[in-house]
Structures are given as C-alpha cells and as structure tokens.
Scaffold this motif. Structure first.
Motif, PDB file in Angstrom:
ATOM      1  N   GLN A   1       5.011  11.170  41.774  1.00 35.33           N
ATOM      2  CA  GLN A   1       4.362  10.454  40.670  1.00 35.33           C
ATOM      3  C   GLN A   1       3.057  11.131  40.261  1.00 35.33           C
ATOM      4  OE1 GLN A   1       6.379   8.258  39.218  1.00 35.33           O
ATOM      5  NE2 GLN A   1       4.840   8.532  37.603  1.00 35.33           N
ATOM      6  N   GLU A   2       2.341  11.620  41.287  1.00 36.82           N
ATOM      7  CA  GLU A   2       1.087  12.330  41.030  1.00 36.82           C
ATOM      8  C   GLU A   2       1.355  13.638  40.272  1.00 36.82           C
ATOM      9  OE1 GLU A   2      -1.207  12.875  44.699  1.00 36.82           O
ATOM     10  OE2 GLU A   2      -2.015  14.710  43.803  1.00 36.82           O
ATOM     11  N   ILE A   3       2.436  14.307  40.647  1.00 40.11           N
ATOM     12  CA  ILE A   3       2.806  15.568  39.981  1.00 40.11           C
ATOM     13  C   ILE A   3       3.092  15.292  38.504  1.00 40.11           C
ATOM     14  CG2 ILE A   3       4.570  17.402  39.894  1.00 40.11           C
ATOM     15  CD1 ILE A   3       4.927  16.935  42.975  1.00 40.11           C
ATOM     16  N   ILE A   4       3.861  14.243  38.253  1.00 41.13           N
ATOM     17  CA  ILE A   4       4.228  13.901  36.865  1.00 41.13           C
ATOM     18  C   ILE A   4       2.978  13.559  36.043  1.00 41.13           C
ATOM     19  CG2 ILE A   4       5.430  12.166  35.451  1.00 41.13           C
ATOM     20  CD1 ILE A   4       7.576  12.144  37.707  1.00 41.13           C
ATOM     21  N   THR A   5       2.093  12.746  36.626  1.00 40.52           N
ATOM     22  CA  THR A   5       0.876  12.352  35.910  1.00 40.52           C
ATOM     23  C   THR A   5       0.018  13.580  35.583  1.00 40.52           C
ATOM     24  OG1 THR A   5       0.929  10.323  37.197  1.00 40.52           O
ATOM     25  CG2 THR A   5      -1.121  10.782  36.015  1.00 40.52           C
ATOM     26  N   THR A   6      -0.139  14.465  36.572  1.00 44.32           N
ATOM     27  CA  THR A   6      -0.967  15.661  36.358  1.00 44.32           C
ATOM     28  C   THR A   6      -0.386  16.535  35.234  1.00 44.32           C
ATOM     29  OG1 THR A   6      -1.458  15.634  38.717  1.00 44.32           O
ATOM     30  CG2 THR A   6      -2.006  17.655  37.535  1.00 44.32           C
ATOM     31  N   ILE A   7       0.922  16.738  35.260  1.00 44.84           N
ATOM     32  CA  ILE A   7       1.552  17.592  34.233  1.00 44.84           C
ATOM     33  C   ILE A   7       1.421  16.924  32.852  1.00 44.84           C
ATOM     34  CG2 ILE A   7       3.713  18.659  33.430  1.00 44.84           C
ATOM     35  CD1 ILE A   7       4.485  18.898  36.453  1.00 44.84           C
ATOM     36  N   ASN A   8       1.692  15.639  32.771  1.00 41.51           N
ATOM     37  CA  ASN A   8       1.620  14.960  31.465  1.00 41.51           C
ATOM     38  C   ASN A   8       0.208  14.976  30.875  1.00 41.51           C
ATOM     39  OD1 ASN A   8       4.320  14.443  31.147  1.00 41.51           O
ATOM     40  ND2 ASN A   8       4.249  12.386  32.012  1.00 41.51           N
ATOM     41  N   LYS A   9      -0.784  14.855  31.732  1.00 49.96           N
ATOM     42  CA  LYS A   9      -2.174  14.906  31.258  1.00 49.96           C
ATOM     43  C   LYS A   9      -2.503  16.252  30.640  1.00 49.96           C
ATOM     44  CE  LYS A   9      -4.965  11.639  33.845  1.00 49.96           C
ATOM     45  NZ  LYS A   9      -5.448  11.518  35.215  1.00 49.96           N
ATOM     46  N   ALA A  10      -1.884  17.311  31.181  1.00 49.00           N
ATOM     47  CA  ALA A  10      -2.171  18.667  30.698  1.00 49.00           C
ATOM     48  C   ALA A  10      -1.458  18.971  29.368  1.00 49.00           C
ATOM     49  CB  ALA A  10      -1.762  19.684  31.760  1.00 49.00           C
ATOM     50  N   GLU A  11      -0.455  18.178  29.019  1.00 47.76           N
ATOM     51  CA  GLU A  11       0.293  18.307  27.759  1.00 47.76           C
ATOM     52  C   GLU A  11       0.827  19.715  27.459  1.00 47.76           C
ATOM     53  OE1 GLU A  11      -2.622  16.739  24.960  1.00 47.76           O
ATOM     54  OE2 GLU A  11      -1.610  14.790  25.074  1.00 47.76           O
ATOM     55  N   PRO A  12       1.537  20.324  28.423  1.00 46.88           N
ATOM     56  CA  PRO A  12       2.072  21.664  28.142  1.00 46.88           C
ATOM     57  C   PRO A  12       3.381  21.590  27.344  1.00 46.88           C
ATOM     58  CG  PRO A  12       2.741  20.964  30.328  1.00 46.88           C
ATOM     59  CD  PRO A  12       1.909  19.842  29.772  1.00 46.88           C
ATOM     60  N   GLN A  13       3.625  22.627  26.535  1.00 50.08           N
ATOM     61  CA  GLN A  13       4.941  22.730  25.893  1.00 50.08           C
ATOM     62  C   GLN A  13       5.972  23.279  26.889  1.00 50.08           C
ATOM     63  OE1 GLN A  13       2.175  23.742  24.212  1.00 50.08           O
ATOM     64  NE2 GLN A  13       2.311  22.727  22.229  1.00 50.08           N
ATOM     65  N   ILE A  14       5.497  24.185  27.779  1.00 48.83           N
ATOM     66  CA  ILE A  14       6.424  24.867  28.698  1.00 48.83           C
ATOM     67  C   ILE A  14       6.001  24.624  30.143  1.00 48.83           C
ATOM     68  CG2 ILE A  14       7.396  27.114  29.377  1.00 48.83           C
ATOM     69  CD1 ILE A  14       6.648  28.130  26.537  1.00 48.83           C
ATOM     70  N   LEU A  15       6.973  24.246  30.970  1.00 47.62           N
ATOM     71  CA  LEU A  15       6.705  24.038  32.399  1.00 47.62           C
ATOM     72  C   LEU A  15       7.549  25.010  33.220  1.00 47.62           C
ATOM     73  CD1 LEU A  15       5.620  22.366  34.864  1.00 47.62           C
ATOM     74  CD2 LEU A  15       7.589  20.851  34.543  1.00 47.62           C
ATOM     75  N   PHE A  16       6.880  25.810  34.045  1.00 44.33           N
ATOM     76  CA  PHE A  16       7.590  26.697  34.971  1.00 44.33           C
ATOM     77  C   PHE A  16       7.559  26.051  36.353  1.00 44.33           C
ATOM     78  CE2 PHE A  16       5.744  29.672  31.800  1.00 44.33           C
ATOM     79  CZ  PHE A  16       6.933  30.202  31.297  1.00 44.33           C
ATOM     80  N   VAL A  17       8.739  25.944  36.974  1.00 43.80           N
ATOM     81  CA  VAL A  17       8.823  25.324  38.294  1.00 43.80           C
ATOM     82  C   VAL A  17       9.324  26.359  39.304  1.00 43.80           C
ATOM     83  CG1 VAL A  17       9.759  23.389  39.622  1.00 43.80           C
ATOM     84  CG2 VAL A  17       9.402  23.129  37.171  1.00 43.80           C
TER      85      VAL A  17
END
Ligand code: UDP
Length: 238
Positions: free
Chosen positions: A141-157
């Motif tokens: 949940q913390e990972i999701i919140t952090t990524i959403n706050k950053a508002e990236p178009q592209i996510l590399f995992v």
C-alpha cells in the motif's frame, strides 16, 4: 499483430512501431503493459497457466532473446531480430525525454536504483525521475501511495521475473500510471554494477562461455534454449 509461440503471444511490431504505439497510448491516457518474452518464460508458461494468462493479457509481448525469433522463423512466423527489455527501456527513456515526461523506478537494491536514477537523469536531462523505491520494501500500500504521489507516466519495475509481472498485474488498477514495464536486471546495468564480457569474448561471440565461467549455475538456462527449439520443431512437424 501477434504470433503465438507454444501458447504465448508475441508482438510482430518492431521497435519503432512499438514506440509510436506507446507514445499514442500515453497521449490518450491508456494503461499498457510491456512484458519481455524469452524461451525460459515460454517453457515456464507451458506448465503454469497463471503465468501464461498473465503474459497473454499484457498489451505488448516483446521478443527478448534471439530464441524467440528463431522459434518464429522455424514455425513459419515473421518475427525477425529481437526487441530486448533493456533496449525497450532505453527507447522509453528517450521518448520520456522528448516529451519531458515523468518516470518512476521501483526495484533492485537501494544504492543500485539510486545510482541508476542518477545515470539516467544525466543521460536524459529532460525527463523527470519522479521517484525511486528499492525492491525490498514490503508494504504494497505504501508503494502504491508513493508511486501515485509522484504521478509518473512510465513505471519501470525491476524485481526479477515473474515477480515483477505479478506485481504489475496485481496493482495496476490502483496505480495511476500509463506504461508499466518489468525490466529485470536493467537497473543493475544502468548503475554500472553489471559489467559486459571482456572484448575477447565479445569479438569471438562467446559471451555465453564467459557468463558460464562466472556463474556455472547458468548451465540450466543455457541448456533450455536448444531444448526449447527442438520442441518448437517437433510441434511444427506434428
Ligand atoms: N530484486 C528485488 N526484489 C526482490 C528480488 C529481486 O528488487 O525481492 C531485484 C534484484 O536486486 C535485481 C533485479 O531484481 O536488481 C533483477 O534480478 P534478476 O537479474 O535475478 O532478474 P531476471 O532479469 O534474471 O529476471
């Protein structure tokens, strides 16, 4: 636009067509998933229905690994050459740079992902590295919140396969991201921690031998390729 190789879909689009499609996907705010297909994954998917579904429901399955294009040729398909995961990541970084888009990097060890982010920012000064997270954080949940706050178009995992593919599948609905790509060990390469084979091995086309000496456990992966091709041929002749 896709070919089926032993149950797994692979795109017939080349690198440039893929990038054009993805640029349009982002501009239209679509959510798309990129997954790299190699003989190892095709063999795993033969036994694992969940994995096969996950691969086939992705948007773009790229032919990573020369084995996939040889298999296509042997079975009368039209895939030629390869589109590697790391090559695709490089193209996406160039696309993000051109459009001044934001990327997010999730995975690998803390110092690796941070070093990779610095290298990428230097090489692609107009894109924005909106955040990084190492791959050993536990709270999803913390990972999701952090990524959403950053508002990236592209996510590399970069969590390795198939862990990264399952992370993307399970969480993409909650993530406000357009492009998801599982990139395996690519952050290790961008950070400079994974070295290429010495020139002698590169010149003589024996990089596989160098890797085998460095890491004898790779023999299992290397034997998988001839076995996979034999299987493709035997299916074709049936
Ligand atoms: N990794 C991670 N979290 C994990 C397991 C692995 O972040 O729980 C990272 C690891 O540090 C490495 C990356 O995943 O940077 C890719 O690992 P590997 O090269 O084994 O994956 P492959 O590309 O072979 O699937």
């Amino acid at each position: 636009m896709k070919e089926n190789i032993m149950g797994v879909d692979v795109t017939t689009l080349n690198e440039q067509q893929l990038i054009n499609n993805i640029e349009e996907d982002i501009k239209q705010s679509r959510k798309v998933r990129i997954v790299a297909i190699n003989p190892e994954k095709i063999m795993m998917a033969e036994k694992d229905t969940n994995l096969r579904e996950l691969l086939n429901e992705s948007t773009y399955q790229i032919p990573d690994g020369i084995g996939v294009s040889i298999a296509s040729k042997l079975s009368g398909g039209k895939i030629r050459g390869r589109v590697t995961g790391i090559g695709m990541m490089g193209n996406l970084l160039a696309l993000a740079n051109k459009n001044e888009w934001k990327i997010f990097m999730y995975g690998a060890k803390p110092e690796i992902v941070q070093q990779a982010a610095r290298t990428i920012q230097e090489r692609f000064p107009k894109l924005i590295v909106s955040g990084t997270l190492d791959g050993y954080v536990q709270d999803t949940q913390e990972i999701i919140t952090t990524i959403n706050k950053a508002e990236p178009q592209i996510l590399f995992v970069a969590l390795g396969s198939p862990k990264q593919e399952f992370f993307i599948k399970n969480n993409m609905e909650q993530l406000n991201v357009n492009v998801f790509q599982g990139v395996g060990g690519s952050f290790d390469v961008y950070s400079g921690h994974v070295k290429l084979a010495p020139e002698l091995f590169q010149k003589t086309g024996t990089e596989w031998l160098y890797r085998l000496i460095k890491q004898p456990s790779r023999i299992k992966r290397q034997i998988a390729l001839p076995m996979f091709l034999a299987k493709v041929v035997s299916k074709r002749n049936r």
